[in-house]
Design an enzyme around this catalytic site. Structure first.
Site, PDB file in Angstrom:
ATOM      1  N   ASP A  18       0.866  -1.190   0.000  1.00 54.10           N
ATOM      2  CA  ASP A  18       0.000   0.000   0.000  1.00 54.10           C
ATOM      3  C   ASP A  18       0.898   1.234   0.000  1.00 54.10           C
ATOM      4  O   ASP A  18       1.791   1.366   0.830  1.00 54.10           O
ATOM      5  CB  ASP A  18      -0.888  -0.025   1.257  1.00 54.10           C
ATOM      6  CG  ASP A  18      -1.946   1.083   1.264  1.00 54.10           C
ATOM      7  OD1 ASP A  18      -3.038   0.823   1.785  1.00 54.10           O
ATOM      8  OD2 ASP A  18      -1.673   2.188   0.789  1.00 54.10           O
ATOM      9  N   ASP A 112      -4.024   2.248  -4.983  1.00 57.69           N
ATOM     10  CA  ASP A 112      -2.640   2.234  -4.471  1.00 57.69           C
ATOM     11  C   ASP A 112      -2.347   1.009  -3.621  1.00 57.69           C
ATOM     12  O   ASP A 112      -1.475   1.035  -2.775  1.00 57.69           O
ATOM     13  CB  ASP A 112      -2.366   3.512  -3.668  1.00 57.69           C
ATOM     14  CG  ASP A 112      -2.985   3.466  -2.284  1.00 57.69           C
ATOM     15  OD1 ASP A 112      -4.035   2.808  -2.117  1.00 57.69           O
ATOM     16  OD2 ASP A 112      -2.402   4.073  -1.373  1.00 57.69           O
ATOM     17  N   GLU A 113      -3.060  -0.073  -3.877  1.00 60.04           N
ATOM     18  CA  GLU A 113      -3.018  -1.202  -2.948  1.00 60.04           C
ATOM     19  C   GLU A 113      -3.186  -2.513  -3.700  1.00 60.04           C
ATOM     20  O   GLU A 113      -4.058  -2.622  -4.561  1.00 60.04           O
ATOM     21  CB  GLU A 113      -4.214  -0.993  -2.020  1.00 60.04           C
ATOM     22  CG  GLU A 113      -4.272  -1.712  -0.755  1.00 60.04           C
ATOM     23  CD  GLU A 113      -5.647  -1.432  -0.111  1.00 60.04           C
ATOM     24  OE1 GLU A 113      -6.017  -2.203   0.753  1.00 60.04           O
ATOM     25  OE2 GLU A 113      -6.346  -0.483  -0.516  1.00 60.04           O
TER      26      GLU A 113
HETATM   27  P1  TTP Z   1      -5.313   5.011   1.237  1.00 59.45           P
HETATM   28  O1  TTP Z   1      -4.293   3.988   0.863  1.00 59.45           O
HETATM   29  O2  TTP Z   1      -6.398   4.604   2.171  1.00 59.45           O
HETATM   30  O3  TTP Z   1      -4.615   6.277   1.908  1.00 59.45           O
HETATM   31  P2  TTP Z   1      -3.238   6.958   1.566  1.00 59.45           P
HETATM   32  O4  TTP Z   1      -2.478   6.214   0.532  1.00 59.45           O
HETATM   33  O5  TTP Z   1      -3.471   8.401   1.241  1.00 59.45           O
HETATM   34  O6  TTP Z   1      -2.483   6.934   2.962  1.00 59.45           O
HETATM   35  P3  TTP Z   1      -1.919   5.638   3.728  1.00 59.45           P
HETATM   36  O7  TTP Z   1      -2.137   4.457   2.847  1.00 59.45           O
HETATM   37  O8  TTP Z   1      -0.463   5.916   3.940  1.00 59.45           O
HETATM   38  O9  TTP Z   1      -2.676   5.582   4.994  1.00 59.45           O
HETATM   39  O10 TTP Z   1      -6.014   5.563  -0.051  1.00 59.45           O
HETATM   40  C1  TTP Z   1      -5.317   5.773  -1.266  1.00 59.45           C
HETATM   41  C2  TTP Z   1      -5.805   7.038  -1.964  1.00 59.45           C
HETATM   42  O11 TTP Z   1      -7.206   6.943  -2.205  1.00 59.45           O
HETATM   43  C3  TTP Z   1      -5.598   8.281  -1.129  1.00 59.45           C
HETATM   44  O12 TTP Z   1      -4.314   8.873  -1.323  1.00 59.45           O
HETATM   45  C4  TTP Z   1      -6.708   9.172  -1.595  1.00 59.45           C
HETATM   46  C5  TTP Z   1      -7.812   8.211  -2.023  1.00 59.45           C
HETATM   47  N1  TTP Z   1      -8.854   8.168  -0.988  1.00 59.45           N
HETATM   48  C6  TTP Z   1      -9.917   9.040  -1.103  1.00 59.45           C
HETATM   49  O13 TTP Z   1      -9.990   9.811  -2.055  1.00 59.45           O
HETATM   50  N2  TTP Z   1     -10.882   9.017  -0.122  1.00 59.45           N
HETATM   51  C7  TTP Z   1     -10.833   8.197   0.959  1.00 59.45           C
HETATM   52  O14 TTP Z   1     -11.734   8.223   1.831  1.00 59.45           O
HETATM   53  C8  TTP Z   1      -9.733   7.287   1.068  1.00 59.45           C
HETATM   54  C9  TTP Z   1      -9.625   6.370   2.255  1.00 59.45           C
HETATM   55  C10 TTP Z   1      -8.772   7.319   0.071  1.00 59.45           C
HETATM   56 MG    MG Z   2      -2.227   4.141   0.678  1.00 68.23          MG
END
Ligand code: TTP
Ligand code: MG
Length: 392
Positions: A18, A112-113
């Site tokens: 991730d 992103d995962e």
């Molecule tokens: P995440 O992987 O949940 O968050 P992140 O990558 O920003 O941070 P981390 O993994 O380090 O905790 O989500 C990936 C992307 O998806 C995030 O950058 C923005 C988008 N996203 C939204 O637009 N709304 C949301 O509610 C979530 C959870 C994510």
């Molecule tokens: Mg992320």
């Protein structure tokens, strides 16, 4: 006993990869002056919602899905910007392609995962932790992005491990450690336990995963429902045998609203439908997927419920495509039965990674999702009435 050691069940080795603060880190690649600063990406207008925040901004309590107005109060010094979703989708594709160099079994779960099956690759690549660092370095070198990797014997344990790896790290939990690792964690750390389930569990004085595992069956079943209770209890002990690739039951994204008093005004219903459509559209674009079609759900005053659905000319994720199709379904349904409605819902169906095919709609720039993002931005800036489509 001869040969016994070879008979040991091979422990599955699953990676959950991730990216850290994904949208923010992509923006930082384009503009290095954002490094080290609190950055918040999302809707920047009065009704905007945070997509994500840099770790510097998270220290102030800012997080995804929070109204931007609240974030501004918590962290006024942050840099607020709206995102560039088509760029994030492009980077996402490159990210998945890097992962595919390390495992034949890569299952993306969001922009992103992804999960990687790394079982049995030790002889080829070395210890999982070392391989994880190689992958993280490749992502860093090729895309300039920090990634975290959780390693476990299942998707569940790998995913929960990732939270302990973040930011920019690796965390491994072995099969025999999983139950003890899970036990002290709050129930909300278990994927699938939302605020409602957590509340039902709190009513039973259950706040940790260990307490779920030890809870008497009767009350747990009453709190979560019989099927879910047994499933959740196994998962609370870190037990998960789900295959990496779930059976192609494509999930849908949906949203619905129940009115406090039944509504028969077409204008009101159209307005609510538009808002619901915008909401599911935003979630779709976030998932990085496209939908094959849309369905609407109407529940009348007498509780009879109908759904109507339509397939798009080509898979898409644009606001106009979603709204116009949903609107056409509503108009047809209301023509067939004009009674007052107590519930209205919209769902996007047939979600997939499929690239948009060229079609008449896609050649029309107003049908494209980037235009939707531009429209979102203008709405954010000048209010939702500031811009409307020709068809409105
Ligand atoms: P995440 O992987 O949940 O968050 P992140 O990558 O920003 O941070 P981390 O993994 O380090 O905790 O989500 C990936 C992307 O998806 C995030 O950058 C923005 C988008 N996203 C939204 O637009 N709304 C949301 O509610 C979530 C959870 C994510
Ligand atoms: Mg992320």
């Amino acid at each position: 006993m001869l040969g016994d050691s070879r008979k040991h069940d091979q422990e599955r080795v699953i990676f959950h990869v991730d990216l850290d603060a994904f949208y923010v880190e992509v923006e930082r690649q384009a503009d290095p002056s954002l490094r080290g600063e609190p950055v918040v990406i999302g809707g920047i207008g009065p009704r905007g919602v945070v997509s994500t925040a840099s770790y510097e901004a998270r220290k102030f309590g800012v997080h995804s899905a929070m109204p931007t107005a609240v974030a501004r109060r918590l962290c006024p010094q942050a840099i607020y910007m709206r995102g560039n979703h088509s760029l994030y989708r492009d980077v996402s594709k490159k990210f998945m392609n890097i992962l595919r160099q390390y495992s034949p079994e890569v299952v993306p779960v969001s922009v992103d995962e992804a999960y990687l099956d790394m079982s049995g690759t030790e002889r080829l690549y070395g210890q999982p932790i070392e391989v994880a660092d190689v992958i993280r370095k490749a992502v860093r070198d090729e895309l300039g992005l920090p990634a975290s990797i959780g390693i476990g014997p299942s998707k569940l344990v790998a995913k929960v491990s990732t939270e302990h790896a973040k930011p920019d790290g690796v965390f491994q939990v072995r099969e025999q450690e999983a139950e003890a690792f899970f036990a002290p964690q709050p129930v909300r750390n278990l994927p699938g336990i939302g605020p409602k389930a957590a509340e039902s569990l709190a009513a039973l004085n259950i706040s940790t995963l260990g307490e779920i595992a030890a809870a008497p069956t009767g009350p747990l079943r009453r709190a979560l429902g019989p099927n879910l209770a047994d499933h959740v209890r196994r998962r609370a002990r870190g037990i998960d045998s789900a295959p990496l690739r779930e059976h192609a039951k494509s999930k849908s994204i949906s949203s619905e609203t129940t009115f406090s008093t039944n509504v028969s005004s077409r204008a009101k219903l159209e307005k609510v439908l538009k808002r619901l459509s915008e909401g599911v559209g935003a979630r779709l674009r976030k998932s990085g997927k496209r939908a094959r079609g849309v369905s609407i759900k109407l529940r009348y005053g007498d509780f009879t419920t109908i759904t109507r659905q339509r397939t798009f000319p080509a898979p898409g994720d644009g606001d106009q495509l979603i709204q116009e199709t949903a609107h056409a379904l509503l108009v047809t349904a209301m023509r067939q039965r004009g009674d007052a409605i107590r519930l209205l819902g919209v769902a996007l169906t047939g979600l997939g990674e499929q690239a948009a095919q060229l079609s008449l709609l896609d050649q029309n720039p107003m049908a494209d999702s980037d235009t939707s993002e531009a429209v979102d931005a203008i709405r954010e800036r000048y209010g939702s009435e500031a811009i409307s489509r020709g068809s409105d």
